[in-house]
Design a protein around this motif. Structure first.
Motif, PDB file in Angstrom:
ATOM      1  N   LEU A 113       3.406   7.053   3.621  1.00 41.74           N
ATOM      2  CA  LEU A 113       2.893   6.287   4.579  1.00 41.74           C
ATOM      3  C   LEU A 113       1.806   5.667   3.931  1.00 41.74           C
ATOM      4  O   LEU A 113       0.915   5.944   3.448  1.00 41.74           O
ATOM      5  CB  LEU A 113       2.547   7.240   5.701  1.00 41.74           C
ATOM      6  CG  LEU A 113       3.642   8.209   6.266  1.00 41.74           C
ATOM      7  CD1 LEU A 113       2.890   9.033   7.344  1.00 41.74           C
ATOM      8  CD2 LEU A 113       4.760   7.160   6.960  1.00 41.74           C
ATOM      9  N   GLY A 114       1.427   4.628   4.757  1.00 41.95           N
ATOM     10  CA  GLY A 114       0.113   3.633   4.426  1.00 41.95           C
ATOM     11  C   GLY A 114      -0.932   4.187   5.168  1.00 41.95           C
ATOM     12  O   GLY A 114      -0.994   5.034   5.965  1.00 41.95           O
ATOM     13  N   GLU A 115      -2.048   3.340   5.185  1.00 40.19           N
ATOM     14  CA  GLU A 115      -3.140   3.687   5.929  1.00 40.19           C
ATOM     15  C   GLU A 115      -3.002   3.585   7.177  1.00 40.19           C
ATOM     16  O   GLU A 115      -3.739   4.150   7.949  1.00 40.19           O
ATOM     17  CB  GLU A 115      -4.537   2.864   5.234  1.00 40.19           C
ATOM     18  CG  GLU A 115      -4.909   3.247   3.766  1.00 40.19           C
ATOM     19  CD  GLU A 115      -5.906   2.616   3.200  1.00 40.19           C
ATOM     20  OE1 GLU A 115      -6.363   1.687   4.138  1.00 40.19           O
ATOM     21  OE2 GLU A 115      -6.346   2.639   2.157  1.00 40.19           O
ATOM     22  N   ASP A 116      -2.078   2.969   7.647  1.00 45.64           N
ATOM     23  CA  ASP A 116      -1.752   2.717   9.171  1.00 45.64           C
ATOM     24  C   ASP A 116      -0.931   3.830   9.551  1.00 45.64           C
ATOM     25  O   ASP A 116      -0.632   3.681  10.877  1.00 45.64           O
ATOM     26  CB  ASP A 116      -1.409   0.946   9.462  1.00 45.64           C
ATOM     27  CG  ASP A 116       0.014   1.073   8.687  1.00 45.64           C
ATOM     28  OD1 ASP A 116       0.285   1.766   8.018  1.00 45.64           O
ATOM     29  OD2 ASP A 116       0.591  -0.031   8.665  1.00 45.64           O
ATOM     30  N   GLY A 117      -0.525   4.633   8.831  1.00 46.26           N
ATOM     31  CA  GLY A 117       0.305   5.660   9.287  1.00 46.26           C
ATOM     32  C   GLY A 117       1.500   5.180   9.418  1.00 46.26           C
ATOM     33  O   GLY A 117       2.648   6.185   9.967  1.00 46.26           O
ATOM     34  N   LYS A 118       2.106   4.175   8.933  1.00 43.72           N
ATOM     35  CA  LYS A 118       3.467   3.679   8.829  1.00 43.72           C
ATOM     36  C   LYS A 118       4.295   3.615   7.458  1.00 43.72           C
ATOM     37  O   LYS A 118       3.430   3.418   6.579  1.00 43.72           O
ATOM     38  CB  LYS A 118       3.496   2.325   9.671  1.00 43.72           C
ATOM     39  CG  LYS A 118       3.103   2.102  10.975  1.00 43.72           C
ATOM     40  CD  LYS A 118       3.207   0.613  11.321  1.00 43.72           C
ATOM     41  CE  LYS A 118       2.443   0.723  12.939  1.00 43.72           C
ATOM     42  NZ  LYS A 118       2.518  -0.678  13.055  1.00 43.72           N
ATOM     43  N   PRO A 119       5.383   3.968   7.419  1.00 43.23           N
ATOM     44  CA  PRO A 119       6.117   4.010   6.234  1.00 43.23           C
ATOM     45  C   PRO A 119       5.711   2.666   5.513  1.00 43.23           C
ATOM     46  O   PRO A 119       5.902   1.298   6.049  1.00 43.23           O
ATOM     47  CB  PRO A 119       7.654   4.163   6.494  1.00 43.23           C
ATOM     48  CG  PRO A 119       7.648   4.750   8.000  1.00 43.23           C
ATOM     49  CD  PRO A 119       6.513   4.021   8.526  1.00 43.23           C
ATOM     50  N   VAL A 120       5.738   2.669   4.065  1.00 48.13           N
ATOM     51  CA  VAL A 120       5.386   1.396   3.193  1.00 48.13           C
ATOM     52  C   VAL A 120       6.811   1.064   2.813  1.00 48.13           C
ATOM     53  O   VAL A 120       7.967   1.783   2.717  1.00 48.13           O
ATOM     54  CB  VAL A 120       4.364   1.824   2.047  1.00 48.13           C
ATOM     55  CG1 VAL A 120       3.269   2.096   2.559  1.00 48.13           C
ATOM     56  CG2 VAL A 120       4.830   2.829   1.116  1.00 48.13           C
ATOM     57  N   LYS A 121       7.054  -0.199   2.309  1.00 43.28           N
ATOM     58  CA  LYS A 121       8.165  -0.775   1.569  1.00 43.28           C
ATOM     59  C   LYS A 121       8.176  -0.154   0.135  1.00 43.28           C
ATOM     60  O   LYS A 121       7.285   0.209  -0.430  1.00 43.28           O
ATOM     61  CB  LYS A 121       8.166  -2.168   1.477  1.00 43.28           C
ATOM     62  CG  LYS A 121       8.137  -2.842   2.945  1.00 43.28           C
ATOM     63  CD  LYS A 121       7.959  -4.203   2.876  1.00 43.28           C
ATOM     64  CE  LYS A 121       8.066  -4.951   4.294  1.00 43.28           C
ATOM     65  NZ  LYS A 121       7.772  -6.277   4.105  1.00 43.28           N
ATOM     66  N   LYS A 122       9.406  -0.511  -0.490  1.00 48.45           N
ATOM     67  CA  LYS A 122       9.489   0.042  -1.944  1.00 48.45           C
ATOM     68  C   LYS A 122       8.614  -0.833  -2.715  1.00 48.45           C
ATOM     69  O   LYS A 122       8.302  -2.056  -2.398  1.00 48.45           O
ATOM     70  CB  LYS A 122      11.153  -0.002  -2.338  1.00 48.45           C
ATOM     71  CG  LYS A 122      12.005   0.912  -1.950  1.00 48.45           C
ATOM     72  CD  LYS A 122      13.282   1.249  -2.531  1.00 48.45           C
ATOM     73  CE  LYS A 122      14.234   2.087  -2.026  1.00 48.45           C
ATOM     74  NZ  LYS A 122      15.527   1.858  -2.675  1.00 48.45           N
ATOM     75  N   GLY A 123       8.071  -0.302  -3.723  1.00 50.16           N
ATOM     76  CA  GLY A 123       6.943  -0.827  -4.371  1.00 50.16           C
ATOM     77  C   GLY A 123       5.521  -1.007  -3.914  1.00 50.16           C
ATOM     78  O   GLY A 123       4.590  -1.275  -4.653  1.00 50.16           O
ATOM     79  N   GLU A 124       5.431  -0.349  -2.808  1.00 50.56           N
ATOM     80  CA  GLU A 124       4.224  -0.334  -2.088  1.00 50.56           C
ATOM     81  C   GLU A 124       3.675   1.137  -2.168  1.00 50.56           C
ATOM     82  O   GLU A 124       4.475   1.982  -1.923  1.00 50.56           O
ATOM     83  CB  GLU A 124       4.085  -0.829  -0.786  1.00 50.56           C
ATOM     84  CG  GLU A 124       4.272  -2.238  -0.589  1.00 50.56           C
ATOM     85  CD  GLU A 124       4.406  -2.960   0.805  1.00 50.56           C
ATOM     86  OE1 GLU A 124       4.129  -1.820   1.599  1.00 50.56           O
ATOM     87  OE2 GLU A 124       4.477  -3.789   1.025  1.00 50.56           O
ATOM     88  N   MET A 125       2.406   1.644  -2.543  1.00 51.48           N
ATOM     89  CA  MET A 125       1.809   2.741  -2.511  1.00 51.48           C
ATOM     90  C   MET A 125       1.441   3.088  -1.199  1.00 51.48           C
ATOM     91  O   MET A 125       1.015   2.638  -0.325  1.00 51.48           O
ATOM     92  CB  MET A 125       0.506   2.504  -3.476  1.00 51.48           C
ATOM     93  CG  MET A 125      -0.065   3.969  -3.458  1.00 51.48           C
ATOM     94  SD  MET A 125      -1.554   3.932  -4.772  1.00 51.48           S
ATOM     95  CE  MET A 125      -2.613   2.818  -3.926  1.00 51.48           C
ATOM     96  N   GLY A 126       1.882   4.514  -1.047  1.00 50.82           N
ATOM     97  CA  GLY A 126       1.566   5.315   0.165  1.00 50.82           C
ATOM     98  C   GLY A 126       1.362   6.602  -0.209  1.00 50.82           C
ATOM     99  O   GLY A 126       1.519   7.346  -1.145  1.00 50.82           O
ATOM    100  N   GLU A 127       0.859   7.270   0.768  1.00 46.63           N
ATOM    101  CA  GLU A 127       0.858   8.853   0.782  1.00 46.63           C
ATOM    102  C   GLU A 127       1.959   9.535   1.135  1.00 46.63           C
ATOM    103  O   GLU A 127       2.581   9.449   1.789  1.00 46.63           O
ATOM    104  CB  GLU A 127      -0.538   9.150   1.659  1.00 46.63           C
ATOM    105  CG  GLU A 127      -0.647  11.019   1.506  1.00 46.63           C
ATOM    106  CD  GLU A 127      -1.913  11.318   2.197  1.00 46.63           C
ATOM    107  OE1 GLU A 127      -2.091  12.597   2.228  1.00 46.63           O
ATOM    108  OE2 GLU A 127      -2.737  10.424   3.008  1.00 46.63           O
ATOM    109  N   MET A 128       2.329  10.769   0.381  1.00 48.51           N
ATOM    110  CA  MET A 128       3.480  11.185   0.228  1.00 48.51           C
ATOM    111  C   MET A 128       3.491  12.399   1.289  1.00 48.51           C
ATOM    112  O   MET A 128       2.734  13.454   1.538  1.00 48.51           O
ATOM    113  CB  MET A 128       3.853  11.907  -1.064  1.00 48.51           C
ATOM    114  CG  MET A 128       5.115  12.687  -1.009  1.00 48.51           C
ATOM    115  SD  MET A 128       5.599  13.124  -2.768  1.00 48.51           S
ATOM    116  CE  MET A 128       6.154  11.852  -3.473  1.00 48.51           C
TER     117      MET A 128
END
Length: 533
Positions: A366-381
């Motif tokens: 999930l990104g900082e907006d709480g939404k799933p990120v795309k492949k290749g983008e960093m997010g919290e697991m």
């Protein structure tokens, strides 16, 4: 399918003693009974500094310890704090508690008196099992713990309390198993959080078996014929699976080491015993490779090697495979999820990544907006699986923040690549923002570690004269006398060639060693605190 349904389907809800009925489950009773029924009573279960202990002896010791606790008046769901070195007494006490329906609370054996004071108070432990070598850290605080009624010392000197061996040798025990179910609270593991007080993650009986069913047997491929050694100690969630849950689930043999692991000490064990499955952490693999006493390929019997605790740098993995002809399967597990839920595996290993989700678990970023990120983008697991802890004991705020419905927040930043492999970027609170762009300290550390002179490195955010954050590296060299201003420049240029230039460390400081937890994780917060100090 719930944990209880999974266990019932797998075991057929077979009664494990006269008091257990349909749907009942007790991990200790199950794993011991399975081995005895398979004819392994005379097979070595553990080898420690005192000798070899068979499955039959282990089962007897477990029964005796559980009976002894009941005889002392320790009741179901009351807690027993375990500060025990890695000897046969550790699984004896842990499984003895579980079989009796008592909550085992194993703790890090390298903590301070204040840490133990907090844990005794927080857990309200009724009994303490402590290794003789660790007793001095408890001597003053025993009297300060109003809930503590019994002290059991593992060793030769009881210090005025009960000796472990005397306690379990007193009477012939009755084989009694508490009428637990899969979802019954079984044990707590205190997190080694970098800040604040430790948090007690509460786990249930069923989760132990499920970690073996989902990871230990199918991913690691453990077999009855294996001999296992884990550098990570039993008190750590990683070591608990490595040196107890997984090998006992298949009837393998475990070599224990009560001492703090060193390359020379572990090398001696690998030469002495036919160890086939080896578990360690990245920093230990790096130190071992650089040790002059490390064994040659012909001197070991390694079949599988596993790494967890921190992301494994690609360079270390490749050097290990070149030397020993065995891949290292890097994985990610947490205290909250009990063991590894994301992993490389035989036939599906991609160095520089932490692998793919273990079947039975799901992962989302999930990104900082709480939404799933795309492949290749960093997010919290976030992870979802059947072995998540129930809660943190006495900590509702942190429980609600971490355990969000079926999903558990890890606090780790990751990227999923096009092939579905997950790449570690570091802890969320370790991430650096340089010139408005996120920089992963792990990738800078890996770039530094790829230089032939570097043993290990830690990278943290550091303010420059204008209070802007830039990367600062703390580097341990393979040969300390090579440290120089010229090498600083060479290492900076090396990073610029490997990564985008803006990620290079503006400062490099050479150290003899780095601050680490008992499990080998680098304590970056201690390095960051140096600037504040």
């Amino acid at each position: 399918m719930t944990v209880a349904e999974k266990i019932a389907a797998d075991t057929g809800a077979v009664g494990l003693s006269p008091v257990l009925g349909a749907g009942a489950y007790n991990f200790a009773a199950d794993v011991l009974k399975r081995n005895l029924d398979a004819g392994r009573a005379g097979k070595p279960a553990y080898i420690d500094g005192r000798g070899t202990w068979t499955y039959g002896q282990l089962a007897d010791r477990v029964n005796r310890f559980g009976a002894a606790l009941r005889g002392l008046g320790v009741r179901r769901e009351e807690r027993v704090l375990m500060a025990v070195l890695d000897t046969v007494d550790w699984p004896t006490a842990f499984l003895g508690c579980l079989k009796a329906g008592i909550i085992a609370v194993p703790v890090n054996t390298l903590l301070t008196e204040d840490d133990y004071r907090f844990m005794l108070a927080d857990s309200r432990a009724k009994a303490l099992v402590v290794s003789e070598a660790l007793f001095p850290r408890f001597e003053k605080i025993i009297a300060e713990s109003p809930d503590l009624e019994h002290v059991i010392v593992s060793g030769a000197n009881p210090h005025g309390y009960r000796l472990f061996e005397d306690l379990i040798g007193a009477d012939e025990p009755e084989d009694v198993t508490a009428a637990t179910v899969a979802d019954d609270m079984a044990f707590w593991l205190y997190t080694s959080g970098s800040t604040g007080k430790p948090k007690g993650a509460v786990h249930v009986h069923g989760s132990l078996k499920i970690t073996a069913d989902l990871y230990g047997t199918p991913v690691v491929g453990l077999k009855e014929s294996d001999v296992v050694h884990s550098v990570a100690k039993l008190f750590f969630a990683y070591g608990l699976g490595n040196a107890m849950t997984f090998p006992l689930s298949v009837g393998a043999t475990v070599v224990l080491n009560a001492e703090r692991p060193t390359p020379d000490g572990v090398a001696a064990l690998l030469k002495k015993h036919p160890i086939t499955v080896f578990f360690a952490v990245p920093t230990f693999y790096a130190s071992f490779l650089n040790s002059p006493g490390a064994p040659q390929k012909s001197e070991v019997k390694l079949r599988h090697c596993i790494s967890a605790g921190e992301a494994l740098p690609e360079g270390i993995a490749r050097k290990w495979e070149e030397r020993y002809g065995v891949s290292i399967y890097d994985g990610l597990g947490t205290t909250e999820m009990l063991h590894i839920f994301l992993s490389n595996r035989p036939g599906a290993t991609k160095y520089g990544t932490t692998g793919k989700p273990v079947p039975g678990y799901e992962i989302k970023l999930l990104g900082e907006d709480g939404k799933p990120v795309k492949k290749g983008e960093m997010g919290e697991m976030y992870s979802r699986g059947p072995t998540s802890a129930v809660m943190y004991w006495n900590n509702r705020e942190k429980s609600r923040s971490t355990f969000q419905g079926e999903w558990t927040r890890s606090g780790d930043k990751y990227i999923e690549d096009e092939d579905g492999y997950f790449i570690c970027c570091g802890r969320a609170d370790d991430m650096l923002k340089v010139s408005g762009i996120y920089v992963s300290p792990f990738e800078v550390e890996a770039a530094l570690a790829s230089h032939p002179d570097v043993l290990e490195a830690a990278v943290v955010g550091w303010q420059d004269e204008e209070k802007l954050v830039k990367p600062r590296a703390f580097v341990v060299l393979k040969q300390h006398d090579k440290a120089s201003d010229a090498l600083v420049v060479l290492l900076q240029e090396h990073v610029k060639q490997v990564l985008a230039p803006y990620k290079y460390p503006r400062w490099i400081e050479f150290r003899v060693d780095l601050p680490k937890t008992a499990t080998g994780k680098i304590q970056r917060f201690m390095l960051r605190a140096e600037q504040q100090g």
